[in-house]
Design an enzyme around this catalytic site. Structure first.
Site, short mmCIF file in Angstrom:
data_model
loop_
_atom_site.label_atom_id
_atom_site.label_comp_id
_atom_site.label_asym_id
_atom_site.label_seq_id
_atom_site.Cartn_x
_atom_site.Cartn_y
_atom_site.Cartn_z
N PHE A 62 0.84 -1.20 0.00
CA PHE A 62 0.00 0.00 0.00
C PHE A 62 0.86 1.24 0.00
O PHE A 62 1.86 1.32 0.73
CB PHE A 62 -0.84 0.09 1.28
CG PHE A 62 -1.80 -1.04 1.50
CD1 PHE A 62 -1.40 -2.19 2.15
CD2 PHE A 62 -3.12 -0.92 1.10
CE1 PHE A 62 -2.29 -3.22 2.38
CE2 PHE A 62 -4.03 -1.94 1.35
CZ PHE A 62 -3.61 -3.10 1.98
N ASP A 63 0.45 2.24 -0.75
CA ASP A 63 1.01 3.58 -0.57
C ASP A 63 0.35 4.14 0.70
O ASP A 63 -0.67 3.63 1.15
CB ASP A 63 0.67 4.43 -1.80
CG ASP A 63 1.05 5.89 -1.62
OD1 ASP A 63 0.32 6.76 -2.13
OD2 ASP A 63 2.07 6.17 -0.94
N GLY A 64 0.92 5.18 1.26
CA GLY A 64 0.38 5.74 2.51
C GLY A 64 -0.67 6.80 2.27
O GLY A 64 -1.87 6.57 2.41
#
Lengths: 273, 368
Positions: B206-208
């Protein structure tokens, strides 16, 4: 009748007047000169009329049209008058009226070659199916201009053997018989509605047919799709639930006609209104 | 297992008892049915429902060409002609296989539990294409028991009806609609060279910002620049960020992970999660970790790139899927063989006017 030939209509649908008008909402103070309050079936008839209009647009001499007949059990003379007047008032195209006694319902349906008996009463539907009359549930519908029909994928896709084995899982004999009876009845209706559907293209059709497989596996659904195709009915939408609750899906599809054959809980359908 | 807010349970509470009875009958039916060797599908309210579209599950590029060049009628005919030929795997196929593997492990440890992945095929393809899709599902022995073929209608209502936890599609318009309705969703893209992925462990990256977290910090970067961003993050280190569209999905993964931990299977846990963020650990990283902690969530690995490209790192991780809100990162990931899914959320979308998010799909995509 020979359902292999490109048949001539009409496709006769029978309704009962207590589904057409909402008599329960009438109180003592209701003005007796007013038309009867609308019931569930009114939007259904409007949708049917739109399909008929579109069919006639395409071919003026089209004979495969919907024809709606109204049955009223045990009515006083007063109510009979009100029924006829109210039908006229709402602009509903109803071909024939039949006022009969309760016991005469089945006979009336049979003698008029009804291709589909629609009712909100599950018992009426089951009784009709058992005597070989195609019957389905008139479901809660929205005011869409598309007539939506849901056909039971379980009923069509299951084989004779697997149907019999259902008694092992707690289904009563009556339920299984209803199921089998429905499959036989459904074929004639499916052939006719299939022909009607083919008068329109895949897009912008005023008629939409769906298959709902509530219990069976994806293979049962595939079998149902192929069987229906063999009968000349090309279904538009397909749903396979594998036991998931039906009501959320039905709430999105909002069908007018639901060929439910008792294999999933009809109680949660009855509570939708 | 709680479902995300915004999805309706459907049905009335007074029919819950009758539904329980029904459910007991369904269980008996599936357990005894000789026709199916596959395990019984879980009840939607207990399961983690993943909805995939037909074009992400299978490669339908050639067929789509027929649709675009010759129209809907011919497309459906064409599919029917090829009914017995299974499709080749599509971009979400490895992800689906990995989910099935997790289910197998969960069933070993918890044979009666319904806290499993439930994979649903959600497509607005026409029902006649259904036969070929079902044949293909059988060919690859995929555990997909439920589907909706909406014949051209939007699937969004059905996503809610199935209590969907994650929706994957190639159509960014539908994905956007889903996100607006509070359903975690992402747009998938074809991937040319694929890295070899693990077949024993589901890996999700996941990107943040604007994926797990809201885009509040990204707004600061875009409007006021990096220095302001760093100052802001340090100042508000202890204030948790707001939720992003995929936070709930990470949460459900965490719940399933804990089922393995309680049975002493942490080392061989078949789910591994990664945070891959352009933030740097020193200046902006603390807030992220503290936010996750405040939510009671964990990621197995948190990777702070301080602006370095994500592609090479992802190539090493080899996730089955990588979620990011910025097309720039999606493309970077794809170039090095990672399966990437775009989350069309937040301010990052407005800064990519020059880059089309596959708009040719959105107009002609209505029927398939």
């Amino acid at each position: 009748m020979d359902d292999e030939k490109n048949c001539t209509g009409p496709l006769i649908i029978a309704l009962q007047y207590n589904d057409l008008f909402d008599l329960d909402s009438m109180s003592a103070s209701t003005n007796t000169d007013d038309a009867l309050p609308k019931g569930r079936a009114v939007t259904f008839i409007k949708a049917v009329q739109i399909v008929n209009e579109r069919l006639v647009e395409q071919k003026e001499t089209e004979s495969l049209l919907f024809e709606v007949i109204l049955i009223a059990k045990e009515c006083s003379e007063e109510i009979k008058m009100k029924i006829v007047e109210s039908v006229k008032y709402y602009g509903l195209e109803i071909g024939k009226f039949f006022f009969c006694k309760k016991e005469e319902l089945i006979n009336t349906l049979q003698s008029n070659k009804v291709k589909l008996f629609l009712s909100t009463d599950r018992d009426d539907v089951c009784e009709a199916l058992h005597t070989g009359i195609p019957a389905a549930l008139l479901y809660d519908q929205c005011d869409d201009h598309v007539l939506k029909v849901i056909i039971s994928g379980d009923s069509i896709g299951f084989t004779e053997d697997s149907l019999d084995s259902l008694s092992d899982f707690g289904f009563s004999e009556t339920q299984i018989e209803t199921f089998k009876a429905a499959k036989i009845c459904m074929k004639e209706f499916a052939v006719l509605i299939g022909q009607m559907r083919r008068r329109f293209g895949r897009e912008n059709s005023p008629l939409c047919i769906c298959v709902l497989t509530a219990w069976g596996s994806t293979n049962v659904c595939a079998s149902a799709l192929k069987t229906l195709r063999g009968w000349g009915l090309d279904v538009d939408e397909a749903f396979c639930l594998a036991g998931a609750p039906c009501s959320p899906i039905l709430a999105v599809v909002k069908p007018h006609i639901l060929w439910d054959c008792g294999l999933h809980n009809m109680r949660d359908l009855a509570t939708q209104s | 297992m709680s479902k995300p807010e915004g999805t309706e349970r459907g049905g009335q509470s007074n029919s819950d008892n009758s539904e329980e009875k029904d459910w007991a009958a369904v269980k008996a039916f599936f357990d005894n049915a000789k026709t199916t060797k596959k395990p019984r599908p879980p009840k939607p309210s207990n399961a983690v429902t993943i909805a995939v579209s037909s074009r992400t599950l299978f490669n339908m590029v050639k067929e789509r060409k027929v649709f675009e060049e010759e129209g809907l009628e011919r497309y459906v005919e064409h599919q029917q002609e090829l009914e017995d030929q299974p499709f080749s795997p599509g971009v979400s196929f490895p992800f689906v296989k990995a989910l099935m593997n997790v289910n197998a492990r969960l069933r070993e440890l918890y044979p009666d539990s319904e806290e499993l992945f439930d994979i649903v095929l959600m497509t607005n393809n026409h029902a006649q294409v259904g036969v070929r899709l079902i044949n293909s599902i059988n060919y690859y022995d995929l555990t997909i028991e439920r589907f909706c073929m909406t014949g051209g209608e939007s699937p969004i209502g059905y996503l809610k009806a199935y209590m969907t936890n994650l929706y994957l599609s190639k159509d960014s318009k539908k994905v956007q609609e889903a996100i607006e309705e509070g359903i975690a969703a992402a747009t998938m893209f074809p991937c040319d060279s694929e890295n070899e992925l693990s077949d024993t462990q589901l890996r999700v990256a996941f990107d943040g910002d604007a994926v797990l977290f809201s885009d509040e910090s990204e707004i600061i970067v875009k409007k006021h620049g990096l220095d302001t961003f760093f100052r802001h993050e340090k100042e508000f280190e202890n204030k948790p960020l707001a939720q992003g569209p995929l936070k709930c999905f990470l949460e459900t993964l965490g719940k399933l992970q804990r089922k393995f931990y309680t049975k002493n299977q942490r080392i061989s846990c078949p789910i591994r999660t990664y945070l891959v963020t352009a933030r740097s650990a020193a200046s902006a990283g603390a807030r992220v970790l503290k936010t996750l902690r405040s939510w009671g969530l964990e990621v197995d690995e948190a990777l702070f790139l301080a602006g370095a490209p994500k592609g090479p790192l992802l190539q090493k991780i080899k996730p089955h899927i990588f979620f990011d809100d910025q097309m720039f990162h999606i493309e970077g990931a794809q170039e090095l063989g990672t399966i990437a899914a775009h989350v069309p959320y937040g301010i990052g979308q407005k800064y990519h006017k020059g880059k089309h998010i596959d708009t040719s799909d959105t107009e002609k995509n209505e029927k398939i």
